[in-house]
Write a protein that holds these residues in place. Structure first.
Motif, PDB file in Angstrom:
ATOM      1  N   TRP A   1      53.859  19.832  -0.369  1.00 14.07           N
ATOM      2  CA  TRP A   1      53.579  21.253  -0.149  1.00 14.07           C
ATOM      3  C   TRP A   1      54.825  21.904   0.424  1.00 14.07           C
ATOM      4  O   TRP A   1      55.546  21.288   1.211  1.00 14.07           O
ATOM      5  CB  TRP A   1      52.425  21.405   0.845  1.00 14.07           C
ATOM      6  N   TYR A   2      55.091  23.139  -0.006  1.00 15.83           N
ATOM      7  CA  TYR A   2      56.147  23.881   0.670  1.00 15.83           C
ATOM      8  C   TYR A   2      55.886  25.375   0.605  1.00 15.83           C
ATOM      9  O   TYR A   2      55.127  25.870  -0.238  1.00 15.83           O
ATOM     10  CB  TYR A   2      57.539  23.541   0.134  1.00 15.83           C
ATOM     11  N   ASP A   3      56.536  26.070   1.520  1.00 14.82           N
ATOM     12  CA  ASP A   3      56.578  27.528   1.497  1.00 14.82           C
ATOM     13  C   ASP A   3      58.027  27.940   1.722  1.00 14.82           C
ATOM     14  O   ASP A   3      58.691  27.427   2.631  1.00 14.82           O
ATOM     15  CB  ASP A   3      55.679  28.129   2.576  1.00 14.82           C
ATOM     16  N   GLU A   4      58.504  28.846   0.860  1.00 20.75           N
ATOM     17  CA  GLU A   4      59.896  29.284   0.963  1.00 20.75           C
ATOM     18  C   GLU A   4      59.955  30.799   0.938  1.00 20.75           C
ATOM     19  O   GLU A   4      59.360  31.449   0.072  1.00 20.75           O
ATOM     20  CB  GLU A   4      60.740  28.716  -0.177  1.00 20.75           C
ATOM     21  N   VAL A   5      60.689  31.368   1.881  1.00 21.57           N
ATOM     22  CA  VAL A   5      60.859  32.817   1.953  1.00 21.57           C
ATOM     23  C   VAL A   5      62.305  33.166   1.625  1.00 21.57           C
ATOM     24  O   VAL A   5      63.239  32.458   2.019  1.00 21.57           O
ATOM     25  CB  VAL A   5      60.460  33.353   3.344  1.00 21.57           C
ATOM     26  N   PHE A   6      62.491  34.250   0.858  1.00 20.09           N
ATOM     27  CA  PHE A   6      63.804  34.744   0.440  1.00 20.09           C
ATOM     28  C   PHE A   6      64.058  36.082   1.147  1.00 20.09           C
ATOM     29  O   PHE A   6      63.252  37.017   1.007  1.00 20.09           O
ATOM     30  CB  PHE A   6      63.848  34.984  -1.066  1.00 20.09           C
ATOM     31  N   ILE A   7      65.159  36.170   1.871  1.00 21.09           N
ATOM     32  CA  ILE A   7      65.521  37.391   2.574  1.00 21.09           C
ATOM     33  C   ILE A   7      66.838  37.913   2.016  1.00 21.09           C
ATOM     34  O   ILE A   7      67.859  37.212   2.039  1.00 21.09           O
ATOM     35  CB  ILE A   7      65.668  37.147   4.089  1.00 21.09           C
ATOM     36  N   ASN A   8      66.816  39.143   1.500  1.00 16.72           N
ATOM     37  CA  ASN A   8      68.037  39.759   0.991  1.00 16.72           C
ATOM     38  C   ASN A   8      68.876  40.276   2.143  1.00 16.72           C
ATOM     39  O   ASN A   8      68.355  40.797   3.133  1.00 16.72           O
ATOM     40  CB  ASN A   8      67.693  40.925   0.056  1.00 16.72           C
ATOM     41  N   LEU A   9      70.186  40.141   2.017  1.00 17.25           N
ATOM     42  CA  LEU A   9      71.095  40.662   3.028  1.00 17.25           C
ATOM     43  C   LEU A   9      71.597  42.047   2.646  1.00 17.25           C
ATOM     44  O   LEU A   9      72.668  42.496   3.074  1.00 17.25           O
ATOM     45  CB  LEU A   9      72.262  39.692   3.233  1.00 17.25           C
ATOM     46  N   GLN A  10      70.822  42.715   1.808  1.00 11.01           N
ATOM     47  CA  GLN A  10      70.990  44.117   1.472  1.00 11.01           C
ATOM     48  C   GLN A  10      69.585  44.647   1.189  1.00 11.01           C
ATOM     49  O   GLN A  10      68.634  43.886   1.140  1.00 11.01           O
ATOM     50  CB  GLN A  10      71.912  44.324   0.262  1.00 11.01           C
ATOM     51  N   SER A  11      69.437  45.922   0.995  1.00 10.32           N
ATOM     52  CA  SER A  11      68.110  46.513   0.779  1.00 10.32           C
ATOM     53  C   SER A  11      67.617  46.219  -0.639  1.00 10.32           C
ATOM     54  O   SER A  11      68.402  46.232  -1.595  1.00 10.32           O
ATOM     55  CB  SER A  11      68.189  48.026   0.993  1.00 10.32           C
TER      56      SER A  11
END
Length: 245
Positions: free
Chosen positions: A179-189
């Motif tokens: 099982w996994y959960d992965e979050v992606f955060i942009n370093l721009q809008s």
């Protein structure tokens, strides 16, 4: 059939049933059940170094409407048994006709997109009882281009941070749940990129090879996509063995 085998078989059919139900339950444009077919390798070449190899073939539907090709490689430095640092490169070709990811720039709505990506990664491992934890931290520099005509090419550079928590639980000597959960955060809008939630049944075939069959829910702002995943993991030890005379 052993008790573990019966449990694992039941789990697999429940997993596929859940994926099918999820796909059919939606009545929006995201209700296609797609598939990702994947290969991952960690090729150990010395005590301190290994080579990452990866290929993914992503389809908007399970066997048709080819959506994306992803090829990734990198050099892994094994700091210890519980920590690995990686510097790598990826090439991604995307057909946005049946895109998974809503494009963040309207200029990229059309022909296929080429992406060259550099990434830096840090892996940490720990174990609590039978539960094995993997923490993956990744930074990506993405260089995208799309050719509309012989004289018109749109380019863009984006930066992104990712964090994945993965938990593996063994079901005997052969089978395991992943099982996994992965979050992606942009370093721009916009700041939020996407979130991937994954559940799979895996089988260890031998010391270096395992397979997984699972279900992925890929969530964006205002859109969710359901994907079956079939993966092969091949981690050979290529270090030279000492020969005793």
């Amino acid at each position: 059939m052993s008790k573990t085998g019966r449990i694992s078989g039941l789990f697999f059919f429940l997993l596929i049933g859940l994926a099918t139900f999820q796909a059919n339950a939606q009545d929006t444009g995201e209700d296609e059940l797609g598939a990702w077919y994947m290969y991952f390798g960690m090729n150990r070449i010395s005590d301190d170094w290994s080579i990452h190899s990866e290929a993914q073939f992503r389809f908007y539907e399970t066997t048709s409407n080819f959506n994306q090709l992803l090829l990734r490689t990198g050099a892994n430095y094994h700091i210890s048994e519980r920590a690995i640092a990686t510097l790598g490169y990826a090439y991604i070709w995307t057909d946005p006709t049946f895109e998974d990811e809503p494009l963040q720039d309207a200029a990229f709505a059309g022909n296929s997109i080429d992406e060259h990506r550099i990434f830096q990664q840090f892996l940490l491992y720990n174990q609590v009882g039978k539960f094995k934890f993997e923490h993956r931290y990744r930074l990506e520099q993405r260089f995208l281009s799309q050719e509309f005509s012989a004289n018109t090419t749109v380019t863009d550079t984006q930066h992104r941070a990712r964090y994945r928590l993965q938990i593996t639980y063994p079901l005997g000597d052969t089978f395991f749940i992943n099982w996994y959960d992965e979050v992606f955060i942009n370093l721009q809008s916009p700041i939020f990129g996407q979130n991937r939630l994954y559940l799979a049944l895996g089988a260890k075939l031998n010391a270096s090879t395992s397979i997984q069959a699972g279900f992925l829910k890929n969530s964006f702002t205002g859109a969710d996509f359901n994907r079956l995943q079939l993966g092969v993991f091949f981690n050979p030890d290529l270090r030279k063995k000492d020969v005793q005379s």
